[in-house]
Scaffold this motif. Structure first.
Motif, short mmCIF file in Angstrom:
data_model
loop_
_atom_site.label_atom_id
_atom_site.label_comp_id
_atom_site.label_asym_id
_atom_site.label_seq_id
_atom_site.Cartn_x
_atom_site.Cartn_y
_atom_site.Cartn_z
N MET A 43 0.58 -1.44 -0.48
CA MET A 43 -0.48 0.06 -0.30
C MET A 43 0.92 1.18 0.08
O MET A 43 -0.14 2.43 0.30
CB MET A 43 -0.84 -0.21 1.39
N ARG A 44 2.76 1.73 0.21
CA ARG A 44 3.25 2.51 -0.21
C ARG A 44 3.29 3.49 -0.86
O ARG A 44 3.82 4.44 -1.28
CB ARG A 44 4.50 1.83 0.84
N THR A 45 2.96 3.58 -1.77
CA THR A 45 2.41 3.89 -3.34
C THR A 45 1.53 4.66 -3.08
O THR A 45 1.53 5.61 -3.50
CB THR A 45 2.31 2.66 -4.67
N LEU A 46 0.80 4.33 -2.67
CA LEU A 46 -0.24 6.22 -1.74
C LEU A 46 0.27 5.95 -0.97
O LEU A 46 -0.50 7.64 -1.91
CB LEU A 46 -2.15 4.68 -1.48
N ASN A 94 6.11 6.00 -0.89
CA ASN A 94 5.86 4.66 -0.35
C ASN A 94 7.38 5.19 1.36
O ASN A 94 7.82 4.49 1.40
CB ASN A 94 7.20 5.08 -1.10
N GLN A 95 6.28 5.37 2.10
CA GLN A 95 6.66 6.04 3.33
C GLN A 95 5.79 4.69 4.44
O GLN A 95 4.93 4.39 3.87
CB GLN A 95 5.56 7.53 4.39
N ALA A 96 6.59 4.55 5.04
CA ALA A 96 5.46 3.24 5.89
C ALA A 96 5.24 3.92 7.06
O ALA A 96 4.45 2.88 7.48
CB ALA A 96 7.38 2.49 6.67
N ALA A 143 -8.36 10.36 3.19
CA ALA A 143 -8.58 12.18 2.61
C ALA A 143 -7.02 12.43 2.65
O ALA A 143 -6.73 13.01 1.74
CB ALA A 143 -9.03 13.13 4.05
N ARG A 144 -6.09 12.40 3.44
CA ARG A 144 -4.34 12.70 2.95
C ARG A 144 -3.73 12.52 1.91
O ARG A 144 -2.88 12.68 0.99
CB ARG A 144 -3.35 12.26 4.08
N TYR A 145 -4.11 10.82 1.64
CA TYR A 145 -3.55 10.12 0.34
C TYR A 145 -4.68 9.23 0.32
O TYR A 145 -4.95 8.46 0.36
CB TYR A 145 -3.47 8.61 1.13
N PRO A 146 -5.58 10.04 -1.67
CA PRO A 146 -6.27 9.14 -1.69
C PRO A 146 -6.13 7.57 -1.86
O PRO A 146 -5.36 7.40 -2.94
CB PRO A 146 -6.41 10.36 -2.82
N LEU A 173 -1.92 -1.79 9.63
CA LEU A 173 -2.15 -2.08 8.74
C LEU A 173 -1.79 -3.70 8.49
O LEU A 173 -0.41 -3.01 8.11
CB LEU A 173 -3.11 -1.59 7.42
N ILE A 174 -2.76 -4.55 8.02
CA ILE A 174 -1.83 -5.94 7.50
C ILE A 174 -2.78 -6.54 6.34
O ILE A 174 -3.99 -6.95 7.19
CB ILE A 174 -1.61 -6.77 8.72
N PRO A 175 -2.41 -6.33 5.16
CA PRO A 175 -3.37 -6.88 4.35
C PRO A 175 -3.77 -8.42 4.28
O PRO A 175 -1.99 -8.79 4.37
CB PRO A 175 -3.36 -6.19 3.06
#
Length: 90
Positions: A10-13, A16-18, A36-39, A83-85
């Motif tokens: 999910m870091r592309t959204l 690239n922040q962990a 809202a911060r990371y659409p 968050l763990i997919p």
């Protein structure tokens, strides 16, 4: 603000922040602010009814929010959401 650990897929959204930060009084509020911060993040976390997708696990500190009050679980600035997919394959 609550710290949110972002899984690698999910870091592309999140550029690239962990880890990122978002605000809110409950887990659900924080995740809405995250979107809202990371659409696009909301679409990865919630289904069309607004429920958490089956394959997404959300932990508040070390507790699965499903064992707490789910999205209504209160949070503080000192808390960490992870968050763990679920992963599949063979």
């Amino acid at each position: 603000m609550t710290t949110i650990r972002i899984p690698t897929p999910m870091r592309t959204l999140t550029r690239n922040q962990a880890e990122v930060q978002a605000s809110g009084a409950t887990v659900g509020d924080v995740l809405k602010d995250l979107d809202a911060r990371y659409p696009g993040m909301g679409a990865r976390l919630f289904d069309e009814r607004g429920a958490v997708r089956r394959y997404v696990n959300i932990f508040l500190n070390d507790e699965d929010v499903r064992a707490l009050k789910s999205l209504e679980t209160p949070v503080t600035d000192a808390d960490r959401i992870t968050l763990i997919p679920a992963m599949a394959g063979g």
